[in-house]
Structures are given as structure tokens and as C-alpha cells.
Design a protein around this motif. Sequence first.
Motif, PDB file in Angstrom:
ATOM      1  N   LEU A 197       7.120  -5.158   9.692  1.00 13.17           N
ATOM      2  CA  LEU A 197       6.776  -5.818   8.433  1.00 13.17           C
ATOM      3  C   LEU A 197       8.025  -6.423   7.804  1.00 13.17           C
ATOM      4  CD1 LEU A 197       4.354  -3.081   7.057  1.00 13.17           C
ATOM      5  CD2 LEU A 197       3.803  -5.088   8.419  1.00 13.17           C
ATOM      6  N   GLN A 198       7.837  -7.056   6.647  1.00 11.09           N
ATOM      7  CA  GLN A 198       8.964  -7.701   5.990  1.00 11.09           C
ATOM      8  C   GLN A 198       8.945  -7.430   4.490  1.00 11.09           C
ATOM      9  OE1 GLN A 198       8.127 -11.598   8.074  1.00 11.09           O
ATOM     10  NE2 GLN A 198      10.349 -11.647   8.199  1.00 11.09           N
ATOM     11  N   PHE A 199       8.823  -6.129   4.150  1.00 14.99           N
ATOM     12  CA  PHE A 199       8.960  -5.760   2.752  1.00 14.99           C
ATOM     13  C   PHE A 199      10.404  -6.052   2.316  1.00 14.99           C
ATOM     14  CE2 PHE A 199       5.446  -2.638   3.675  1.00 14.99           C
ATOM     15  CZ  PHE A 199       4.527  -3.194   2.802  1.00 14.99           C
ATOM     16  N   GLY A 231      -1.469 -11.367   6.482  1.00 11.14           N
ATOM     17  CA  GLY A 231      -0.268 -10.545   6.609  1.00 11.14           C
ATOM     18  C   GLY A 231       0.600 -10.475   5.382  1.00 11.14           C
ATOM     19  N   LEU A 233       2.047  -8.157  15.809  1.00 15.34           N
ATOM     20  CA  LEU A 233       2.205  -7.202  14.714  1.00 15.34           C
ATOM     21  C   LEU A 233       1.076  -6.186  14.627  1.00 15.34           C
ATOM     22  CD1 LEU A 233       3.551  -9.572  11.936  1.00 15.34           C
ATOM     23  CD2 LEU A 233       4.827  -7.847  13.200  1.00 15.34           C
ATOM     24  N   VAL A 235      -2.144  -3.649   8.549  1.00 14.56           N
ATOM     25  CA  VAL A 235      -1.678  -3.739   9.934  1.00 14.56           C
ATOM     26  C   VAL A 235      -2.899  -3.536  10.817  1.00 14.56           C
ATOM     27  CG1 VAL A 235      -0.216  -2.721  11.714  1.00 14.56           C
ATOM     28  CG2 VAL A 235       0.615  -2.862   9.358  1.00 14.56           C
ATOM     29  N   PHE A 240       6.549  -1.030  11.676  1.00 10.89           N
ATOM     30  CA  PHE A 240       5.419  -1.932  11.924  1.00 10.89           C
ATOM     31  C   PHE A 240       5.802  -3.402  11.998  1.00 10.89           C
ATOM     32  CE2 PHE A 240       3.681   1.793   9.632  1.00 10.89           C
ATOM     33  CZ  PHE A 240       2.823   2.265  10.613  1.00 10.89           C
ATOM     34  N   GLN A 267      -0.193  -3.522   2.448  1.00 11.62           N
ATOM     35  CA  GLN A 267      -0.248  -4.543   3.492  1.00 11.62           C
ATOM     36  C   GLN A 267      -1.046  -4.011   4.676  1.00 11.62           C
ATOM     37  OE1 GLN A 267       3.513  -6.305   4.317  1.00 11.62           O
ATOM     38  NE2 GLN A 267       2.803  -7.530   6.013  1.00 11.62           N
ATOM     39  N   PRO A 285       1.594  -9.036   1.664  1.00 15.15           N
ATOM     40  CA  PRO A 285       1.278  -7.830   0.882  1.00 15.15           C
ATOM     41  C   PRO A 285       0.631  -8.188  -0.445  1.00 15.15           C
ATOM     42  CG  PRO A 285       3.650  -8.276   0.830  1.00 15.15           C
ATOM     43  CD  PRO A 285       3.039  -9.300   1.742  1.00 15.15           C
ATOM     44  N   ASP A 322       3.879   0.497   0.256  1.00  7.17           N
ATOM     45  CA  ASP A 322       5.301   0.646  -0.065  1.00  7.17           C
ATOM     46  C   ASP A 322       5.430   0.786  -1.572  1.00  7.17           C
ATOM     47  OD1 ASP A 322       8.014   0.780   0.262  1.00  7.17           O
ATOM     48  OD2 ASP A 322       8.312  -1.398   0.297  1.00  7.17           O
ATOM     49  N   ASN A 371       9.369  -1.370   7.591  1.00  8.20           N
ATOM     50  CA  ASN A 371       9.573  -2.622   8.319  1.00  8.20           C
ATOM     51  C   ASN A 371       9.859  -2.347   9.789  1.00  8.20           C
ATOM     52  OD1 ASN A 371       9.226  -3.975   5.948  1.00  8.20           O
ATOM     53  ND2 ASN A 371      11.380  -4.454   5.624  1.00  8.20           N
ATOM     54  N   SER A 427      11.464   0.973   2.420  1.00  6.93           N
ATOM     55  CA  SER A 427      10.971  -0.314   2.918  1.00  6.93           C
ATOM     56  C   SER A 427      11.548  -0.629   4.289  1.00  6.93           C
ATOM     57  CB  SER A 427      11.316  -1.435   1.931  1.00  6.93           C
ATOM     58  OG  SER A 427      10.731  -1.196   0.668  1.00  6.93           O
TER      59      SER A 427
END
Length: 1862
Positions: free
Chosen positions: A941-943, A884, A335, A959, A939, A957, A886, A978, A936, A932
Amino acid sequence: MDHNLTIVLFGSSAAVQFQYDNILLSNIENVEISRIAPSQMKISGSRVSVINTIGLHETALDLDLLTGQLVNENKIISFIFVVRMGQLTDADKMGIEWLQRVFGERVLQFVMILFTYENEEESDSIIDDLKKNSALERLIEKWGGRYHTCSKNMNKQSEMRDLMSRIEHLFIDNNQQCYTSEMYNTALRNREDTPNRIRQSVTMEVFNLYLEILLSPKEIGRMGTPDFWEFVDRLDSSPPRTMVPITPVDQVAVDQAPVVSKQRRRRKVLSMTAPVVSAPVVPAPVARISGERQSIDGARLDQKGNGRRDKVEHIFHRLHLDKRHHLKIRAADVLQLTKYSLESHESCAEEDLIQTFIQKLLMMNYRARYIKTMDSQDDRQQINNDLSEDEGDADIFREISLCPAEINRRDAIHPMDVQMAVFHCADSFLKQLILTKLSQCQYALPLLVPDPFTQEIEFPLWTFRQINKSWKMKDTNNEIISKVQPVWKAETAMVSFFRFDSLSSSKSQLINSLINEKHNTFFHRNCTGSSNTRVLMDGVVEIAWYCPSGKVTDKFTQCVAFCNLHGDAGDHEKQLQILTEMASVNVVILPRLDQKNKNAAKIQDLYRGRKPLICIFTEDESSVTEMRKGKYKIGLNNRNQSKVSEELMQAINECISFFSSQSSSFVSLEDVSKQSSIRVDENQDNDCRRGKEAAQQMMGLLKDKNLTKVKELFLPCQGELWHQWCEKNKELHRSQGNEIDVEIKQKQDMKKIREQQHVLDIGGFMKLFFTEMNSQSPNEKIFFLRWLAILLDEYTSADLSALHYKYDEKWSKVKRADQQMTNEHTELVRISKELQAATFGLEHILREIGQIYESCKSVNKNKKGLTCNFSSLPSLAADMMISGFPLELMDGDAAHVPVVWVTAVLHELIDKLGDKRVFVLSVLGIQSSGKSTMLNAMFGLQFAVSAGRCTRGAFMQLVRVSEEMKGQLNFDYILVVDTEGLRALKLSGRSTRHQDNEMAKFVVGLGNLTLINVFGESPSELQDILQIVLQAFMRMKKVKLNPSCMFVHQNVSDITAGEKNMEGRRRLQETLDEMTKLAAKDEGCDAECFSDVITFDIQNDIKYFGQLWEGSPPMAPPNPSYCENIQELKTTFFGHALKSDGLKLTHLKGRIKDLWEALLNERFVFSFRNSLEIATYRKLETEYSKWSWSLRRTMLDIENKLYNNIENETVDEVSESDLQGKLKVKSGEVEKSMAEFFEKDKDKDILIQWKASFHIKIKELQENTVKETTRKLNEILQQRNMKKKIDAQKTCHENTLLEKSKQLAIKLKDKANDETVLKEEFGKFWKECVKEITTKTPPIKSIDVLKDMKEHLCNYKSIPVNAWKKSRDVFSVQHYSDYVQLKKSNRITRYVKNAFRSAKQKFEVETQIRCLVNEIAEHTDMIMSYNIAKMGYNKTCIQELTEHIKARVDDYEQGPGDFMFAKEFYMDLLVSICKRGNKVITGQHRKFREANDPVFYFEKKSKEYYSIFQKYCQGATTAAIFGEITCQKLKEPIQKSVYKDTARDLTNEIKTNCESLNGNRSKLEKHILKTLAEQEDFHKYINYIFSPKDHLKNFIRDEVNRYITDNFRVNVRPKMKENIKLLQQKIKEAAHRATTLVNTTSGDVQKWLDHFTLQLSDVLIFSVKDLSGVSHDGVDDFNLLEDVISEELGSVSSEIQHKFSKETFPENLEHNDRPDEILIDHLSQCCWVQCPFCAATCTNTVENHTGDHSVPFHRVDGLTGCCYEDTECLSADFCTTLVRTGKMFYTGQWIPCREYRNAGYVYAEWSITPDFSELPYWKWFVCRFQKDLEGYFDKKFHTWDISYEWSQYSKEQAIESLDEYI
């Protein structure tokens, strides 16, 4: 080296000479068996065990026994590969291969190359040899660059000693680890996996070619790292041909072979003919290049298990995952921002396959399965390039016959092997992420996974935990309902597909036709990239779901799970058993039904079972047939696939209906875990299991609780009380501040709310959370948090879905029934509140922690029931961010930023990571516009992105940027922010417009780059948010923040049309310009177009995104075009990032606080306090201090040299141009340093605004320094001329004394040995001579400065006699108001009645007078120190003093002010200054008297003259006596020079090392305040407040004295000794040069003196005139003179050193040469303007600086005596609070405090930020010294003005607040 080293030598025997003098190998016999017996010896003091295996690999011995014994019995720390210098023979190559094959790949870290040479010339050419031999160079690089050289005889001790040293360093580099038997056994097992095979012999050229690839990174990159026999297989595509075997005597080096193309080498190998040799071509089986990498030749392996294992290892090897199977690929590494995440290729090299696959998958690009490997063009078979190109000669029949019968080309790796290899090598978190992304891509997921090595079946249940599926279906009322469920919980029908035997049709393709005909959910043989080389998929069961959309076109009316067993089901009985047991419907595919088939019994059992069964026959042509209830057969052969798919769909639907009628329920994935024959990942991973248990324990507390009441019960701190506090805080900041009682009440209410929060029961839920977080390992914590999020999501999903359904239903009714709108609207509000209350996730737990922390921080004590100290809570959140997760930046429910909490977390983040740089990327857009989802995809991510979990507020968050990317980027992390959607529909009664404005300004101000997300192309929707965004950008520009932005249009169709894009850009440009004009009008800005507001590239900063889905959800996969758009956006983002330095975390922390504070105040531009700009300016001030000190320090050195030259009369004139020239070099260095600082500093974009002004300041400083130095030196020139008479008279007396003492010595020559007589006679003589001198020269009298002052005052008729007796000390009076009276011309005859107004006027007058007094005192200090020590005191000094004071007072009275002074003021001021200067003048005069009064002067010289007299008596030579006289004359100049040099060196050291004095003005101010608090001396505080410059001087003196006292022994005295030593050396050198000169040129003593003094003129005040009159007749032995001077200098130096002490050091320095005075002069040249409200002194380091005056924090106004209106109560307001109110102050007219700049004069020059920044330090001070202050001002503080909170601050907290705020 104390280790007992065991080293192994191997290599070619030709590289070593075994002789008796061979240090390493002399004791080792050259027989095989003895080689493994270590020879003990001592080399260069090291105990060494040497094992000789040189040439062992060349023998026919069975080496396993020997090598095994070698490893088991010895701890080997190094393998030494011995090779001849510059050569790499075939025997050497065999040795390399033998070592790696026998000892494994891990041996490489212990290997070192030892080059041997025969003659010295060879040893010098090692570097050239390596450059010429690329193979050797690569080999050294492969072995860590470790090599050594020695003679072939190994008989040189120095070489062996160096070798031992290098071996020891290797041992240390390996963490003192030895090559172990475990490493050897691993390598041995790997060898045994490959059966011994007699292979077809190959040529030497083949082996050389193999080694060339082995040593060539480029070739390995193309071909992988092949096994030797595999490599041969690739070449050997024709029938066996006769070839030449390899023998050990071959000496053809690879690097000497002719360079030919790969094709030609292959053809050459295949075309060579020679007799066939049946013996093996190498002495031992050539297995592999790595001990842990298996060679693969599956077609030739007899054992199936071993063959499969080899294939698996080969796949891992080709994918560069050899070690990753055990070490695991971490999600954290994947990530981070790497080069792969910024690239997107449809094809790549094999070594990049894994990273490319992962990065595409993270972007939800389903083409991740279709990545091609880049095969070179030369992989195509080419027969002969040498054939004629003439088409007439072409012969297809002949040329085709030349082609190999079989093309054994290297096959590409199967795409599913890539996916499964990543899966096997991923850690648990990456596996979960991969499956989540695969699910988003609508791909099938691995359900049952055999271990590729052990074949143990694993069910990866953990990886499914984050996956949710949504679908629509009809309920019993035939109404369409929506369902969202986690897949692991959903109970659905399961259809299992499996096959027996090989099929001509694709099973997976058939399943795809049921799920989504346009998307390959299951990968099949006809997909791009598919091949028959698949290795890792056999036995894998995949699962996919069909989710209906509630439409008539749905193939299935309910959610159905499809399972697919890959490979022949007969070979995978466990998987088959599990599938058939779990399935609702079984579908078996086979060629035909055959009773003799090995699987016939299994088919029969399935048919007889009660579960529905569908049999599909690939060789049958019949349509669907129901043989009995729930049993069907379908033929595939020669049938339309669409028809087959339709029949199969109908059959499955009928079977599901049948099964549901027979069974009460379907199965869920969790039911699979109940199978005993498989391994469940969650149960095997202890960390995962413990995390799950802890999370389940917490969830148990929520059981049977009403979801809408859960947060109220378990998370009370973030509820109503927090919302009330937020509202109160906003009201407080936005109040006008006119009603002080209301404001105090607000603060008290906020305090009470915090206290109420603090006493709330923490509850079992949060207690358990803290207990788990504080008791688990880092990995367990992450599992625990993930589990908690998963279980909370599951816990809330059903109720949230129901509430959303109710909300949608109610909203529909509202739209239909206008007359019932009010009631329905009320109901909507209620449901909306329930939705808000029912939303419960990990973010709410973190929010609760934040509120617990803020409430504890507010009352400064721990919360009852909290199992840890509240100060540790930010650390917990910081750890989560690093892991990792947020962090909530803005609470979306309360619409507030918890600043205290967020800044505390960032502070902890800085402690853990360091003050890293971050690039802040924020996003803005309409709700549900895909913000979002876009982040995601960018990057990985998992917003939260589902409709029920839209982002509320703002989350940030981290990175991480990989190490390789840090070289290109100027930051370490990307901080992704976000945000909640603008214009979000909130029916809870809140207005959203204001919140949207706050959100937009906040994220725009915070972000380095803001992505503005727009759904579609509609200008109307764009305009809906543009005004908000534009207003935000304009305000950022006003406060000197310069963010950038990009527009992203989501869901745009036909984005490939270039013309349409250009038209869209043009329309957007017009819209932006139009909206800019509107926003500029509101903001009062001059902006005509968008580019006036922000730098914006219309071509590159607008992106058009295609639709997210390729089709209609819920079965549609993400659109690949969307993923391409994401990649393009990332590339553009990277371009922006390259130009930015980001923000340091400390600056980010300040930026968040400043932005929110300004937003709360509503007057954003006026309220914003740009902490980053302030910090950058402070940094510039620190550098300015260094530059200015560098110039001053250099000028002090120049001044000192010129001063010596002037006193020595070698310089008669000093001009500014001369000094400028001498300063030129240093000036150039400073200019260069400035240029580098402004160009290279990270904050150069901010610094640029001050570049010009600071260049001017440095230039002015240089000019002023030059002018001041010129003035001082010219004054010294004048003094020198005036002093000549005094000096000449003193010299005359000295010479007379010398001459007379010489005459007396001649008389007493015969009594030279009688010390008593000599002393008696000399004493009489000395008294007579001194008496005679004093008679001729009157003595210097003592002085009385005050008496002279009184006499002078008598000359003034206006001053009464003896009035001075009643005078007061001007410097200690509390107020100057008694000295002031109104001018007669002024109409005002009394002070205004209003107390606040009169106090303000009084304070302004007091400030002006105090400045006047300080200025006069400063100037008179210069007059009083007018070199009295050199010129003596004169009464004219008092006259000059009085005239200057009178002139300054008159000038002030004639100014524009309304006031004039009373007569007493002048007299009191004069008397006070004279009294203060009395001590200084008296001291200076005492020095003058001691140096010039004959009685004092000659009393000091008596010992020196007696010594000379004694030598005369003893008959010393003239040269010896002259030498001693010279040394005595040098004594005082040496002492002065040494003291002065030491003082300057010490000053520089203090300026550099003393913490309080080595920074900018703000830092100095902080240390002053700390010291004051530690001393707690009220009078010093008063001096600091009202006479800051005077206090600064005292502080510097104290600091310098303390530094000297503390460091005298370790620093000061050594410096003095060093300086006296250097000076002594210079004098000796000068004497030697003078002696050499006169001896070589036959010069006389005068020439010697001239040359000697000239050389010392720069360093000493010593010239020929100091020896004028001293008889030097007869001085002709200059060598003796030099020796005497050298000898006597020692005693002179010792005497000076002996007298040197802490007390004498400052006393023997001129006043201006003292370190404290030099630093006072330097550090006080800054700004001294005081705040017109609180008298805080501007902390700008630069005097007469540009821009406004400012201080980091203001004080309480009452400290200046200011009172509230109509009261005698001291003000308790801070300036920053005051200027945000409507209170009035009077300066000739009433001015509102918020408009204080309109008052003009000094008010207009101050920048006071209106906020609530109140430094706790001053609150503590007011409480600590309240009585003292009230007594001093004769006024009181109101008790309600000083809140209880003020009294709670301790001294320690007050001091700590200085570090936090300043």
C-alpha cells in the motif's frame, strides 16, 4: 443450427477411410489442390463446408500458398484433428507441430480431436485408452478437453449429428468467433523471422524427447517451453555425430518409449552412430510450439536486429510474459492477496520469477534482485552412471575425455532482465509503484528505456512522480537545513557515466562506490546472479541520487544525480546525446585512448566541450590528473579501488563546483522530457494526459493563494462549522438529558450548523472536481486522482517543510528558555494550527465531499452549485475505494467519525461489489512508530509515511483476495485500517488522552485483528498505551465482540538471540498481566491475567522487528531482516485469518455506526448496540421459524391421517408416544439441520451462545405440539362416540329411503322411459318419506346465543336486571381506568398528583388489564369453537364461558396488585365476548344443522336418490347401482379431503413465498407497519399499539385472503385440481386392488368393501359403516363395480371442481383448517411482552425466550398516553433517548430513567440501548395523526417537543426508514 459451418480436417491419413458412404469426405477427391476447396453438404439439417487437409503436412508441397488461400477464403470455426483411437503416432505428432507452426498458438482454441475406430468395441474403451496413454490425455487437456469419437468410415448419421452439435458448442464457447486471416498473418510473420536453416540431423529419439517435454507440464516447468532447435542445441554439446534422420514412416510413440533419466537420454542421443544425412530431418523447418513465440539461437543468427528480437521474445517466453507485453500486468492484480504474497523464497521456478520479484519488491526487500531459479541437480553433467564405483578402477584421464568439450547449460535469467521485463509488461500504475519501491530500496531507476522490439526510446516521467527525496545540507549561513522534494522537480547536479568498447572493470560498481559502498545501487557484473546473457538492459539509462545527511562524512555536500548508460555508448547515440547535454559532469570509461577507434571523434567533442569531463582508462595505471580546467583523467589498472573512488569523488566535486560557476542552474527530470528524440510516457498515454490536464486546471485555481488559507477558501464545509457540529454532537450525547430545553436547543443548533454548511458556496475548485469525476472514463479518473495527489503534494511540500522547520526551531527554544515558556508556547500553538491548515491532500477533498453529502442529507435537498445529485456522492467515493484509494474513517482534525457519510459509502460499496465479507486488520501504536510503513510493506500500500504527512485520524483501504485464495479464506477482501499515532504531540490546545481512548476502542472494536505497534522494547513505552488497549479489549468482551491482537516490537536490535526473545516475551507477559489487573479494577471486571481478557498466544502473537534501515538514512536501504519480519508477520496474520469468517459489509456498516454511537455516549458497554449479533440472532430466528414450521407442518399431516382413521373407526386410542414415533423422522431432520446451521454458518462463533437454548426450545415445541395434537385427537375420539347415535339414526334413514325407492322403482319399471312420470312419482314418494322421518325425528332448532347469555345473567343476584343493555364493548373502550378501583387495604386513596407519575401508573394498569382481556378472549374463542359444527350447540357452552371469565377475573383481583375491578367489568367483558362470538357459534351451529337436521339434509340428497331410483327403474344391475351409491357416499368425504389438503398445501406455500410471512418476527413487524402506513387508518394503529396480537391475527387474515385472491387462478385452483386428481387415482387403485383380491380369492362383496375402505382410511373419512344397511345382495360382478366407480368418480370430481371458488373455499373448511388460522396459530407463538415505556412489542420469534426483551427501534412514549411531569402534555421522547437521561419515573418509588432496570418487574427484563436512534416512521406518524392522538388521549403535544424536522418526513420516507433501520 443456422450457421454455415466451415471446418478443416487434418491429421494422419491412416485414421480415415475414404469411401462413397463417408458422410464428411465422400465428395472430396484425394488430391492436394482440391483439399482447400470446401465441399458443401447438409448433415443432420446443418449446412456444412468441409475442407480436407488430412495428410497434407506429410507431403513435400509448399503449403504457404495453400494455407493462405484456405484462411483468406473461408471463415473457419473449427479444426478437427483426426487420430486413430488410443494411438499417437509420430505422423500425428508432426501434424500437431505443423498445425501450431503454420496457424499459430491461437488456433488451439478452435481445435477438437476426433478419435476414429474400426469396430464398436474400440469405441467403448476411449476412457481406458486415455488413462493408459498419458500423452494423449495431456494433449486433450491442452486442447480444452474437446474430443469426439466416430467410425473410421465416418458413415453413421448419429455420430455426425453429435459432431456437428459439439462443433456448434465450440463456436458458441468462442463467442461465435472464427479463425481469422489476421491470426494467420501474425503466425506467418513470426515464422518468417526465423531464417530457413539446414540443421544437423537428429535422431527420432530426440524428436520424441522434445514432444514428451512439449506435452509434460512438469518438464516445461523445469525447462520452459523450448524451440525445437534450441532443444537440440542443449543436447548437442559434442562435435557432430552421425545420427538417424526422422522420416514420416517412424511409428515409435513417445508414451511407449522406455522411461530413462534425462541424463541417460542425453548420453544415448549423443552416443548413437549412423551415416550422416544432409537433408533436413523434418519435412518443414520445425520452428516453435507457439505461433507467437520466437525460437532463439542468437549465436547462429546473421542479422543482429532479428537476433536481438528473438532473444527478447525468448526472455519474455521464459518468464511467461509472452502475452503480457500487450495485455499488461495490472497493479490491481499485483496488489491483491495471492499465494505469492504469503510466500517468501530465495529461489523459485522460472515461471514464478515475476511474481516473486514483485512481491519482494512490494515489501521493500532489495533482495528482490537476487532471486535464484531452482535448477535441478541433474543439470550437472553426469557421464555414465553405469561406471564402476570402485575407486581402484577410477581413471581421471579417461573419464574427463568423455566430458563434452562445451557444456551448453541453460543459463539463469539475468536479474535485471527480470526487472525490465516486469517494467515493460506493467501498466502505468504498476510501473509507478515499482519505481517507487525501487527508490525505497535505494536502487537506480530506469530513466531512458529503449523499447525491446522497436528500440524507440521512452522517458517514463510518470513513474517518477510519486518519488520524493530528502536530504540535509548547509545554507549560506552555514546552518544545516532539511529539504524534501519530488525527484521530478528537484534541480540537482547530474553526473553521467558511459563507456566505449568492452571493459575489464565494472562501471556500475565504480558508481556504487561513490553513492553507497555497502549497497549495490546499480546492478553490476559481480552481483549475485549476474551473467553475460543480459538482454533487456542494453541502451537503458538508469539514474540514482546521492542525498547528503548534513554530516562531515558526506561525500557530496549537495544532492547529486548519477546517470548510467548500460552497454556500449557508441551503439546508443541518442542516449549518449541526451546524457551529455543534460549532465553537469560527464564521466567516460574506456580501455585506452585510440585515435583509430570508431568513437574517437565523440571523445574529442566531449573533451572540447565546455562541460567538465572525466576520462577513466581501464588499462592505465596513473592517478588522477587534471589536464585542463574541468578535464580529468584517471587510471584503473592495478590500482586500489578505494583510492580510485576517492580520486573520482574529489574530481566530481571539483567539476560540479566548476560547472555551477559556469552555469546558472542545474537540470531537473522534467527537462529531459523536452528532448525531441524520445517518447515521454505521459504524453503518449491519452488517459494520463487528460488526467494531468484536468489536475493542472484544478491546481491553477490555487495559484498565488496562501497555503494556510486554501482549505478555508476552497473546502469550507470541513472547517469551523464541521468542528462545531462535532463538538455539539458530543455534548448532546454526553449530556445527562435532564434539561429538555437544553437538549432541544442543542439539536436545533446542530440543525442550523448543517443548514449553514449547506448554503456555503461550493466553490470553483470542488465544482471542477465533480465535473471531471463525472465526465471521465474509469481509467481517466484514476489518472486524474493520482495527478491531483501528486500536484497537491508538490504544492504543499515547500511550505510544509518551512513550517516544520519553524516548529522545530521554536520547540528547541521552548526547551531552552523556561521563563519564556508561555509566550513561546502560544507561538507553538499558532504554528501548529498553521501546519494543520497547510496540510492539503486528496483526503481533504474526500472529506469535503463527505461534509457536502452530510449537510445535503440533513436538509434533504441538493446544494446550490453542485453539478450532480448529492445522493451520487457516496458512489464516487465507493469507486475510489474499489480503485485502491483509502477512505477517511475518522476525521483526525475534528476527532469524529462522519457516520452518515461512511455508512453511505459502504452502502454503495455493497451495491457495486455485493455484500462481500471483509477481514478487518487495524493497527495501533505510538506516533511515528512505523505503523503505516509496516502496512505498506505488508500489502504494497501507499499510506503516507513521511514525517510531515503522518496519519491523522483513521483511514481504511481495501485489499482484494484473489480467487485462488478465496478457497482457503472465508472472506473476499482485507480492510486495512491505518490510524493516527497514540500520544501524538498536538499543541493546538486539544486534549489527546480522551481522543486516544476513543481511537483505541474504535479500531479494536472494528478490527478482527489489531496489530499493536511498539517502538523498541521499553516496557515504559509499552505501558504508555497498554492501559488504553486493555480497557478497549475488556469493553469489547463485555459487549460480546472478540477481536484478537498481536504485538509488534519495532526497531529491536539483536533479534536473532532466541534467549533474548524468550526473556522479552516473559517480561511482556508480566507487564500485560500487571496492566490487566489495573485496567480490570477501573472497569469493574474479574480478570487476573491478559489471557482472561483475550485469547493470546505469547509465543506466536509477539513479533520482534529489526531496524527498518540498513545503515543511516537518507542513503540507507531497507533492512532485509525487516522484510523477513514482515513476511513472518504476514504468515501469522494468515493463520489468524484462516480461523475467521470476517464481517459482511452490511455488518461492518452497522458495526461502525454502533461503535461510534456507543463511544459518543461514554457509557460504552451500556450504550453499545451489537448490530452483528442482532443480525445473527435475527437469522437464527428465521431458521427457527423454518424448523418449527417444518415440525408443525408434519404434525398437521399426521393429525389429518389420524383424524381420518378415528372417524373411520380404525383407531380407538391416541397416545403421545405414538405421535412422537411418527414425528421421529422429521424431528431427526430438524436436529440435523440445526446441527449443520450451528456448525457451518459463517457466524457460528456468535451463534454458539444460543445453541443450547434453541435446542431446548425446539424440544419443548415438539413436546407441546405432540401434547396439543394428542389432546385434540382424543377429544375427537370422545366426540365420535357421542356422535354415534346421530350417525346411526341418519344412516338408518338413508337406508330406509334407498330400500323404499327401490320398491317404488320395481312398481314403475314399465314406465322407466317416461321421465315426467318418474319425476312426479318420485316427488310424491320423497315428500311422504321425509315427512315420516321428520315426524319420528324432531328438527334441530335455531339458536340465540345472546338470549341464552341474558337468561344466564339473570341467575346472578349481584347483576341488576337489564344491566347488559347498558354494557360497553370492552374491546373498543379507550381506557380501562373506569373499571378499576383501589383495594381498601391500600393506603393510597387517590392517584398521585404528579402527571408523569400517574400517567405511568395508569399505563401499567391499562397494559395489565388489556393483557388479561386478550388472554380471556383467546381462551373463550377455543371454548366457542368446541366442535359445535359436529356436536351442535348447547346452553352449557354459555355456562362454561361465564365460569371461565369469572375465575380469571377473580384470580387477577387476588393477585399482588393494588387494584380491583368494578362490578361492571365482569358483565361488560362477558357480554362483549358473547357478542363477538355470536357469529362464530351461529355459523358453526348452522353447519351442524345442515348436516344433521333431516329436512335440510335430505333436501340436499334428493337429486342423488332420484338418480339411483332412475337406475333401478331402468333395470340396472345391483353392482352398477351399488357402485353409484358408493360414489355418492364418497362425494362429501372427497370434497372435505380435497379442501383440507389444498388448504394445507396452500398454507405451506404462503409461509414460504409470502414476503410478509416467510421470515422472523422483526420482518413481520416491518410489513405490518408498512401496511398501516399505506392504509393510514388511525383506529387500526390504535389496535396495533394496544392489542398487537389481535392486530397480528387480522393482518395475517388479510394477507392470506389477498394471497388467495391474487393467486387463485394460477395457484389455488390448480392445487385443488391436482389434489382431486391424486385422490381420484387413489380411489381407483383401491377399487382395483379390492376387485383383484376378491376375484383371486373368491371373496364376496363384504370382503371387497372391507378391503376398499381400509385402503382409503388414511385419506378419506369413509368406512364400511357408511354403507351399512345399503343392500348389496346380488353384487357379484366386481369388474363392473370397479368400472362404475371409475366412471362415476369423474362426474363427482367435476361437480366438486365446479363448486370450488374463492367464496366456497373458506366456507367448506373447518375453522382450524383454514390457512389463515393455521398461520395465526404458528406465528402468534412468539413473545408478546410490551416495552414498559412505549408499548413496543418484543420482536423475539421465540415464545418464553431466554435473555432480555428487545425491539429494533422503540416508539414515542406519548403513544401510550404518557405525559411529562406536572403537565397534561404527551411525551415526545423515544425510549432510547429517555434511558440515557436522568429523568425520573415512578413505580412506587422514583427511579432515574438511565437506571430503569432497577425498577424490577418487566423493566429489568428489557434491553433498551441509550442512544439517539429515533425511527423516522414514528416521527411521521405523530405528525400525521397528531390531532387524532390528542383527541384519543384528551391531551396535547407541546409544539416545541415535535420539531420541524419531524414534520418534514413524508409517508414514503417513513416507509423507507423501516427498510433502513429494521
